[in-house]
Design a protein around this motif. Structure first.
Motif, PDB file in Angstrom:
ATOM      1  N   ARG A 128      -3.919  11.439   7.871  1.00  0.00           N
ATOM      2  CA  ARG A 128      -3.351  10.907   6.637  1.00  0.00           C
ATOM      3  C   ARG A 128      -3.410   9.387   6.572  1.00  0.00           C
ATOM      4  O   ARG A 128      -3.244   8.819   5.500  1.00  0.00           O
ATOM      5  CB  ARG A 128      -1.915  11.413   6.463  1.00  0.00           C
ATOM      6  CG  ARG A 128      -1.875  12.907   6.211  1.00  0.00           C
ATOM      7  CD  ARG A 128      -0.480  13.448   6.127  1.00  0.00           C
ATOM      8  NE  ARG A 128      -0.507  14.914   6.091  1.00  0.00           N
ATOM      9  CZ  ARG A 128       0.548  15.689   6.215  1.00  0.00           C
ATOM     10  NH1 ARG A 128       1.740  15.127   6.393  1.00  0.00           N
ATOM     11  NH2 ARG A 128       0.441  16.997   6.176  1.00  0.00           N
ATOM     12  N   SER A 133      -4.347   5.307  -0.484  1.00  0.00           N
ATOM     13  CA  SER A 133      -3.018   4.795  -0.811  1.00  0.00           C
ATOM     14  C   SER A 133      -2.346   4.214   0.427  1.00  0.00           C
ATOM     15  O   SER A 133      -1.670   3.175   0.352  1.00  0.00           O
ATOM     16  CB  SER A 133      -2.165   5.925  -1.389  1.00  0.00           C
ATOM     17  OG  SER A 133      -2.208   7.073  -0.554  1.00  0.00           O
ATOM     18  N   VAL A 134      -2.516   4.862   1.569  1.00  0.00           N
ATOM     19  CA  VAL A 134      -1.927   4.369   2.813  1.00  0.00           C
ATOM     20  C   VAL A 134      -2.569   3.044   3.206  1.00  0.00           C
ATOM     21  O   VAL A 134      -1.886   2.094   3.614  1.00  0.00           O
ATOM     22  CB  VAL A 134      -2.101   5.409   3.935  1.00  0.00           C
ATOM     23  CG1 VAL A 134      -1.664   4.841   5.281  1.00  0.00           C
ATOM     24  CG2 VAL A 134      -1.305   6.668   3.607  1.00  0.00           C
ATOM     25  N   ILE A 137      -1.169   0.253   0.968  1.00  0.00           N
ATOM     26  CA  ILE A 137       0.176  -0.176   1.360  1.00  0.00           C
ATOM     27  C   ILE A 137       0.131  -0.994   2.646  1.00  0.00           C
ATOM     28  O   ILE A 137       0.775  -2.049   2.750  1.00  0.00           O
ATOM     29  CB  ILE A 137       1.091   1.050   1.516  1.00  0.00           C
ATOM     30  CG1 ILE A 137       1.305   1.714   0.157  1.00  0.00           C
ATOM     31  CG2 ILE A 137       2.422   0.655   2.145  1.00  0.00           C
ATOM     32  CD1 ILE A 137       1.962   3.081   0.230  1.00  0.00           C
ATOM     33  N   MET A 193       2.352   2.319   8.112  1.00  0.00           N
ATOM     34  CA  MET A 193       2.488   1.488   6.917  1.00  0.00           C
ATOM     35  C   MET A 193       3.363   0.266   7.189  1.00  0.00           C
ATOM     36  O   MET A 193       3.120  -0.810   6.660  1.00  0.00           O
ATOM     37  CB  MET A 193       3.026   2.312   5.753  1.00  0.00           C
ATOM     38  CG  MET A 193       2.041   3.343   5.227  1.00  0.00           C
ATOM     39  SD  MET A 193       2.526   4.114   3.652  1.00  0.00           S
ATOM     40  CE  MET A 193       4.082   4.881   4.068  1.00  0.00           C
ATOM     41  N   SER A 261       6.293  13.017   2.656  1.00  0.00           N
ATOM     42  CA  SER A 261       6.364  11.734   1.976  1.00  0.00           C
ATOM     43  C   SER A 261       6.931  10.681   2.917  1.00  0.00           C
ATOM     44  O   SER A 261       7.607  10.990   3.892  1.00  0.00           O
ATOM     45  CB  SER A 261       7.239  11.825   0.720  1.00  0.00           C
ATOM     46  OG  SER A 261       8.582  12.034   1.056  1.00  0.00           O
ATOM     47  N   ASP A 272       6.364   3.902  -1.881  1.00  0.00           N
ATOM     48  CA  ASP A 272       6.553   5.266  -1.409  1.00  0.00           C
ATOM     49  C   ASP A 272       5.276   6.052  -1.601  1.00  0.00           C
ATOM     50  O   ASP A 272       4.426   5.736  -2.433  1.00  0.00           O
ATOM     51  CB  ASP A 272       7.750   5.953  -2.075  1.00  0.00           C
ATOM     52  CG  ASP A 272       7.609   6.080  -3.583  1.00  0.00           C
ATOM     53  OD1 ASP A 272       6.603   6.639  -4.032  1.00  0.00           O
ATOM     54  OD2 ASP A 272       8.518   5.630  -4.299  1.00  0.00           O
ATOM     55  N   LEU A 273       5.149   7.056  -0.763  1.00  0.00           N
ATOM     56  CA  LEU A 273       3.942   7.875  -0.698  1.00  0.00           C
ATOM     57  C   LEU A 273       4.385   9.318  -0.837  1.00  0.00           C
ATOM     58  O   LEU A 273       5.206   9.791  -0.056  1.00  0.00           O
ATOM     59  CB  LEU A 273       3.245   7.656   0.643  1.00  0.00           C
ATOM     60  CG  LEU A 273       1.870   8.259   0.843  1.00  0.00           C
ATOM     61  CD1 LEU A 273       0.846   7.466   0.043  1.00  0.00           C
ATOM     62  CD2 LEU A 273       1.514   8.247   2.318  1.00  0.00           C
ATOM     63  N   GLN A 274       3.849  10.022  -1.832  1.00  0.00           N
ATOM     64  CA  GLN A 274       4.351  11.350  -2.156  1.00  0.00           C
ATOM     65  C   GLN A 274       3.282  12.417  -1.989  1.00  0.00           C
ATOM     66  O   GLN A 274       2.184  12.308  -2.526  1.00  0.00           O
ATOM     67  CB  GLN A 274       4.847  11.376  -3.610  1.00  0.00           C
ATOM     68  CG  GLN A 274       6.017  10.460  -3.887  1.00  0.00           C
ATOM     69  CD  GLN A 274       7.299  10.977  -3.271  1.00  0.00           C
ATOM     70  OE1 GLN A 274       7.546  12.169  -3.215  1.00  0.00           O
ATOM     71  NE2 GLN A 274       8.130  10.058  -2.793  1.00  0.00           N
ATOM     72  N   GLY A 278      -1.172  12.090  -1.161  1.00  0.00           N
ATOM     73  CA  GLY A 278      -0.957  10.691  -0.824  1.00  0.00           C
ATOM     74  C   GLY A 278      -0.852   9.769  -2.019  1.00  0.00           C
ATOM     75  O   GLY A 278      -1.396   8.666  -2.021  1.00  0.00           O
ATOM     76  N   ALA A 280       0.628   7.009  -4.216  1.00  0.00           N
ATOM     77  CA  ALA A 280       1.480   5.865  -3.884  1.00  0.00           C
ATOM     78  C   ALA A 280       2.109   5.263  -5.131  1.00  0.00           C
ATOM     79  O   ALA A 280       1.516   5.279  -6.219  1.00  0.00           O
ATOM     80  CB  ALA A 280       0.673   4.796  -3.160  1.00  0.00           C
ATOM     81  N   SER A 294       1.331   2.535  -9.826  1.00  0.00           N
ATOM     82  CA  SER A 294       0.438   3.203  -8.886  1.00  0.00           C
ATOM     83  C   SER A 294      -0.805   2.344  -8.737  1.00  0.00           C
ATOM     84  O   SER A 294      -1.424   1.962  -9.742  1.00  0.00           O
ATOM     85  CB  SER A 294       0.055   4.597  -9.387  1.00  0.00           C
ATOM     86  OG  SER A 294       1.196   5.440  -9.392  1.00  0.00           O
TER      87      SER A 294
END
Length: 363
Positions: A128, A133-134, A137, A193, A261, A272-274, A278, A280, A294
């Protein structure tokens, strides 16, 4: 084209869908062998992926001794990771180990040290991190755009999500329940992160409140009498620099929300990551107004493309792993990255047993 010759130990769901599915089609890979204690599982795998020329082993030691194999993929219950990795490393093989790295920190350190001494690569299945998105961040954190990042929350709380197959419910074989299933992903993401991997102390709680509540589970019921692992775990983790991470992990809990998350909070912004895709959200203040957006990934360095979902991230990690072997560089996720996750989980169990805060001093 130069190819990496690989062998896979474990023909369960993870072994097939994450590892064999990629290795069987990659142009720079020769999948030479598979191993499972169940021969029928190997035969099914061969039929499913058209692997007519692949060797079959029922003893992982024989696969590790195969002189042709360069890299061994370990996709077995958690309690087997250490012995299998040490065997493969002892025969000079590169090792890709599924998470968690081990079920004790002592074993985790031994695996990392053995790989370094042998001059082989040890990678870990924390795919992940490859979500765009990770990466977005993490880059904000590294650039200082989040300010001082002082809080994180790792959440893997499934309303109903008990894995009723394999050895998930056996402490002997799997090391534990949800804390060794979903929690490693969320813990790793949160620490990654935050760019903070040095836990100092842990206060944890381990529960089995819902063990008999089998109704509504999407993967079917289970026998509560044969389950000796936790269904829920909570922990407050204090890092060396004073930052705090709160972990919520559950296979089944009566709450609404998205599993898998993470969130982090800094003095300038938070994120935040949902969910498994992923997605964000960045939380900040612009022109004196609270803003949530986003991010777009078009201007990111080419670590990854904007992958959406677990399988794409898994393929990205496999591609990176094979490339690391071919180019003799470190893989993006190294075995040593898994040590703090194991340390925290190990400390949660100890804290739950004693009722005390557990200190972590080795890094």
């Amino acid at each position: 084209m130069e190819k990496v010759v690989c062998g896979v130990i474990g023909c369960g769901w993870i072994g097939k869908m994450k590892h064999i599915g990629y290795l069987a089609k990659a142009e720079d890979v020769e999948l030479a062998a598979i191993c499972d204690i169940k021969e029928e599982a190997m035969q099914e795998t061969i039929r499913e992926f058209g692997l007519e020329h692949v060797k079959m082993y029922t003893d992982y030691r024989e696969l590790c001794q195969d002189p042709k194999i360069q890299a061994v993929h370990i996709c077995t219950p958690n309690g087997l990771h250490h012995d299998m990795a040490m065997c493969a490393i002892g025969h000079g093989k590169h090792v890709f180990c599924e998470k968690p790295l081990a079920v004790t920190s002592e074993d985790a350190f031994e695996m990392v040290e053995a790989a370094e001494k042998a001059g082989v690569k040890l990678a870990l299945g924390h795919q992940r991190r490859f979500f765009s998105s990770v990466q977005y961040i993490r880059q904000m954190v590294d650039k200082g755009e989040m300010g001082e990042v002082y809080y994180g929350k790792a959440l893997d709380a499934r309303r109903r999500g008990v894995p009723t197959w394999g050895d998930y419910m056996s402490k002997e074989k799997n090391g534990g329940g949800i804390l060794y299933d979903g929690a490693p992903h969320s813990l790793d993401l949160t620490m990654y992160m935050m760019n903070n991997f040095r836990p100092a102390s842990v206060k944890g709680t381990v529960l089995n409140k819902m063990r008999s509540e089998t109704a509504g589970n999407p993967w079917g019921p289970w026998d509560p009498e044969t389950c000796d692992v936790e269904d829920t775990g909570f922990a407050l983790v204090t890092m060396e620099n004073g930052a705090t991470i709160y972990l919520e992990a559950a296979w089944l809990i009566n709450m609404l929300g998205i599993a898998n998350s993470s969130l982090i909070c800094g003095t300038k912004a938070g994120a935040d990551l949902q969910g498994n895709n992923g997605v964000a959200r960045i939380n900040t203040v612009i022109n004196d107004k609270m803003v949530t957006y986003s991010p777009e990934y078009a201007d990111m360095p080419n670590i990854v493309e904007p992958y959406i979902g677990e399988q794409e991230a898994s393929d990205a990690q496999m591609k990176d792993w094979i490339d690391a072997i071919l180019k003799d560089r470190d893989p993006f996720v190294q075995g040593k990255d898994g040590i703090p996750v194991v340390q925290i989980i190990e400390a949660i169990y100890e804290s739950a047993r004693t009722g005390e805060t557990v200190k972590i001093t080795r890094h």
